[in-house]
Design an enzyme around this catalytic site. Structure first.
Site, mmCIF file in Angstrom:
data_model
loop_
_atom_site.group_PDB
_atom_site.id
_atom_site.type_symbol
_atom_site.label_atom_id
_atom_site.label_comp_id
_atom_site.label_asym_id
_atom_site.label_seq_id
_atom_site.Cartn_x
_atom_site.Cartn_y
_atom_site.Cartn_z
ATOM 1 N N PHE A 167 0.665 -1.135 0.149
ATOM 2 C CA PHE A 167 0.128 -0.027 0.170
ATOM 3 C C PHE A 167 0.986 1.383 -0.111
ATOM 4 O O PHE A 167 0.961 2.061 1.011
ATOM 5 C CB PHE A 167 -0.924 0.152 1.138
ATOM 6 C CG PHE A 167 -1.480 -1.471 1.672
ATOM 7 C CD1 PHE A 167 -2.553 -1.673 0.972
ATOM 8 C CD2 PHE A 167 -0.876 -2.224 2.796
ATOM 9 C CE1 PHE A 167 -3.325 -2.982 1.311
ATOM 10 C CE2 PHE A 167 -1.399 -3.563 2.832
ATOM 11 C CZ PHE A 167 -2.751 -3.808 2.299
ATOM 12 N N GLY B 127 6.275 -2.791 10.179
ATOM 13 C CA GLY B 127 5.236 -3.042 9.310
ATOM 14 C C GLY B 127 5.934 -3.249 7.795
ATOM 15 O O GLY B 127 6.093 -2.689 6.850
ATOM 16 N N SER C 273 7.816 -1.424 0.818
ATOM 17 C CA SER C 273 8.413 -0.318 1.060
ATOM 18 C C SER C 273 9.913 -0.636 1.567
ATOM 19 O O SER C 273 10.736 0.195 1.581
ATOM 20 C CB SER C 273 7.740 0.433 2.526
ATOM 21 O OG SER C 273 7.437 -0.559 3.268
ATOM 22 N N ASP D 245 7.878 -7.206 11.780
ATOM 23 C CA ASP D 245 6.457 -7.507 11.751
ATOM 24 C C ASP D 245 6.152 -8.891 12.099
ATOM 25 O O ASP D 245 7.241 -9.708 11.996
ATOM 26 C CB ASP D 245 6.264 -7.464 10.135
ATOM 27 C CG ASP D 245 4.904 -7.303 9.657
ATOM 28 O OD1 ASP D 245 4.109 -8.155 10.268
ATOM 29 O OD2 ASP D 245 4.517 -6.595 8.817
ATOM 30 N N SER E 37 5.722 -5.655 17.396
ATOM 31 C CA SER E 37 6.472 -4.540 17.654
ATOM 32 C C SER E 37 7.067 -4.181 19.134
ATOM 33 O O SER E 37 8.058 -3.988 19.259
ATOM 34 C CB SER E 37 5.747 -3.284 16.798
ATOM 35 O OG SER E 37 6.197 -2.170 17.330
ATOM 36 N N ASP F 167 4.669 2.043 9.971
ATOM 37 C CA ASP F 167 3.638 1.747 8.993
ATOM 38 C C ASP F 167 3.247 0.445 9.479
ATOM 39 O O ASP F 167 2.828 -0.570 8.608
ATOM 40 C CB ASP F 167 4.277 1.627 7.570
ATOM 41 C CG ASP F 167 3.258 1.624 6.336
ATOM 42 O OD1 ASP F 167 2.125 1.853 6.700
ATOM 43 O OD2 ASP F 167 3.642 1.217 5.554
ATOM 44 N N HIS G 226 -2.765 -0.132 12.337
ATOM 45 C CA HIS G 226 -3.219 1.291 12.328
ATOM 46 C C HIS G 226 -4.404 1.426 13.460
ATOM 47 O O HIS G 226 -5.252 2.559 13.448
ATOM 48 C CB HIS G 226 -3.755 1.626 11.034
ATOM 49 C CG HIS G 226 -2.710 1.800 9.963
ATOM 50 N ND1 HIS G 226 -1.265 1.707 10.213
ATOM 51 C CD2 HIS G 226 -2.795 2.281 8.632
ATOM 52 C CE1 HIS G 226 -0.701 2.102 9.190
ATOM 53 N NE2 HIS G 226 -1.504 2.188 8.157
ATOM 54 N N HIS H 230 3.571 6.769 8.141
ATOM 55 C CA HIS H 230 2.804 6.565 6.670
ATOM 56 C C HIS H 230 1.302 6.532 7.065
ATOM 57 O O HIS H 230 0.755 6.333 8.417
ATOM 58 C CB HIS H 230 3.009 5.389 6.049
ATOM 59 C CG HIS H 230 2.353 5.122 4.721
ATOM 60 N ND1 HIS H 230 2.024 3.973 4.194
ATOM 61 C CD2 HIS H 230 2.401 6.155 3.758
ATOM 62 C CE1 HIS H 230 1.579 4.220 2.781
ATOM 63 N NE2 HIS H 230 1.846 5.304 2.647
ATOM 64 N N ASP H 231 0.196 6.685 6.195
ATOM 65 C CA ASP H 231 -1.278 6.802 6.234
ATOM 66 C C ASP H 231 -1.517 7.762 7.229
ATOM 67 O O ASP H 231 -2.435 7.773 8.068
ATOM 68 C CB ASP H 231 -1.610 5.456 6.739
ATOM 69 C CG ASP H 231 -1.125 4.460 5.870
ATOM 70 O OD1 ASP H 231 -1.252 4.588 4.551
ATOM 71 O OD2 ASP H 231 -0.534 3.297 5.846
HETATM 72 N N1 SAH Z 1 5.411 -1.047 4.906
HETATM 73 C C1 SAH Z 1 4.395 -1.993 4.320
HETATM 74 C C2 SAH Z 1 2.905 -2.296 4.520
HETATM 75 C C3 SAH Z 1 2.908 -2.551 6.071
HETATM 76 S S1 SAH Z 1 0.998 -2.958 6.099
HETATM 77 C C4 SAH Z 1 4.484 -1.620 2.792
HETATM 78 O O1 SAH Z 1 4.392 -0.451 2.277
HETATM 79 O O2 SAH Z 1 4.693 -2.363 1.667
HETATM 80 C C5 SAH Z 1 1.270 -3.046 8.270
HETATM 81 C C6 SAH Z 1 1.974 -4.468 8.617
HETATM 82 O O3 SAH Z 1 1.978 -4.172 9.792
HETATM 83 C C7 SAH Z 1 1.225 -5.716 8.551
HETATM 84 O O4 SAH Z 1 1.964 -6.747 7.618
HETATM 85 C C8 SAH Z 1 0.991 -6.224 9.884
HETATM 86 O O5 SAH Z 1 1.445 -7.891 10.073
HETATM 87 C C9 SAH Z 1 2.094 -5.599 10.738
HETATM 88 N N2 SAH Z 1 1.526 -5.330 12.252
HETATM 89 C C10 SAH Z 1 0.359 -4.628 12.747
HETATM 90 N N3 SAH Z 1 0.379 -4.777 13.927
HETATM 91 C C11 SAH Z 1 1.663 -5.268 14.113
HETATM 92 C C12 SAH Z 1 2.424 -5.353 15.667
HETATM 93 N N4 SAH Z 1 1.624 -4.992 16.592
HETATM 94 N N5 SAH Z 1 3.726 -5.740 15.442
HETATM 95 C C13 SAH Z 1 4.313 -5.874 14.538
HETATM 96 N N6 SAH Z 1 3.520 -5.901 13.389
HETATM 97 C C14 SAH Z 1 2.371 -5.455 13.151
HETATM 98 MG MG MG Z 2 0.820 2.107 5.289
#
Ligand code: SAH
Ligand code: MG
Length: 215
Positions: free
Chosen positions: A27, A53, A59, A78, A131, A148, A151, A176-177
């Site tokens: 995204f 993320g 990214s 992640d 995280s 990222d 959310h 991001h976002d």
């Molecule tokens: N940066 C990526 C998109 C990330 S989407 C890009 O641009 O291609 C968000 C990601 O955050 C997902 O893969 C999800 O598994 C991860 N995520 C969500 N909450 C999380 C947490 N608490 N700890 C680790 N990863 C997390």
């Molecule tokens: Mg994003």
């Protein structure tokens, strides 16, 4: 530090590598990815770049390309089980990403293919963890932090609280976002952006929903 994370990098991403990033699920519009690359280019020689993320490595390919050019390193965190909005029945669910053996999302194999195809396996290090777990084990100052991850308010706030303190003096925090208008998207990333500004980060660049801040 003399490099400007808001300036266009003097060397663009290799087109073949951009194609790998384009082909990865994810995204991130091109203009935002370019801005992320520019900031990473400026910062990568000062210390590690850490992404929260990973998803399928889109990214991470941009960050890794910039880091490689500067002799730097990227760490991407992640659990690879997807965010709330990626789960079955939600808007951003993708059935291709479900591991049929365990019945849960698993983006790690996709990420690994992306890094292999991009030739970035020695530049981008994956940490497969929540995280907050990774943050509790971390101690290295970061030249750049890119948030990222999840959310939901709880996750975005925790990512900011647990990681922003690692950003070194003059280092970059990218988020991001960020959607100031609720009609455009969820508010949690915007809330941590506001918090970062309140706590002394300076905004240096805005591209789409990407905010590039500097300590
Ligand atoms: N940066 C990526 C998109 C990330 S989407 C890009 O641009 O291609 C968000 C990601 O955050 C997902 O893969 C999800 O598994 C991860 N995520 C969500 N909450 C999380 C947490 N608490 N700890 C680790 N990863 C997390
Ligand atoms: Mg994003």
């Amino acid at each position: 530090m003399i490099d400007d994370p808001a300036a266009a990098a003097p060397v663009r991403i290799d087109p073949a590598r951009k194609k790998i990033a384009d082909d990865a699920k994810g995204f991130m519009p091109d203009a935002e990815a370019e801005a992320l690359y520019d900031a990473a280019w400026a910062m990568a020689s000062y210390g590690p770049i850490l992404e929260i993320g990973t998803y399928c490595g889109k990214s991470a390919t941009w960050l890794g390309a910039a880091a490689e050019a500067r002799g730097g390193q990227v760490v991407t965190v992640d659990h690879h089980r997807g965010s709330e909005e990626n789960q079955a029945g939600w808007e951003h669910h993708d059935t291709d990403l479900v591991d049929p053996t365990v019945g849960l999302m698993d983006t790690l194999p996709f990420f690994r293919r992306t890094m292999h195809a991009a030739g970035l396996e020695d530049v981008v290090t994956a940490v497969i963890a929540r995280s907050r777990t990774a943050a509790a084990l971390w101690s290295t100052p970061l030249a750049m932090l890119f948030i990222d991850g999840g959310h939901a308010e709880e996750h975005a706030q925790a990512d900011y609280a647990n990681w922003s303190g690692f950003v070194m003096a003059d280092g970059v925090l990218a988020i991001h976002d960020v959607f100031p208008d609720p009609a455009d998207g969820g508010q949690a990333p915007f809330h941590i952006y506001e918090r970062a500004i309140r706590e002394g980060f300076r905004e240096v660049r805005v591209v789409g929903s990407l905010r590039v801040l500097r300590r």
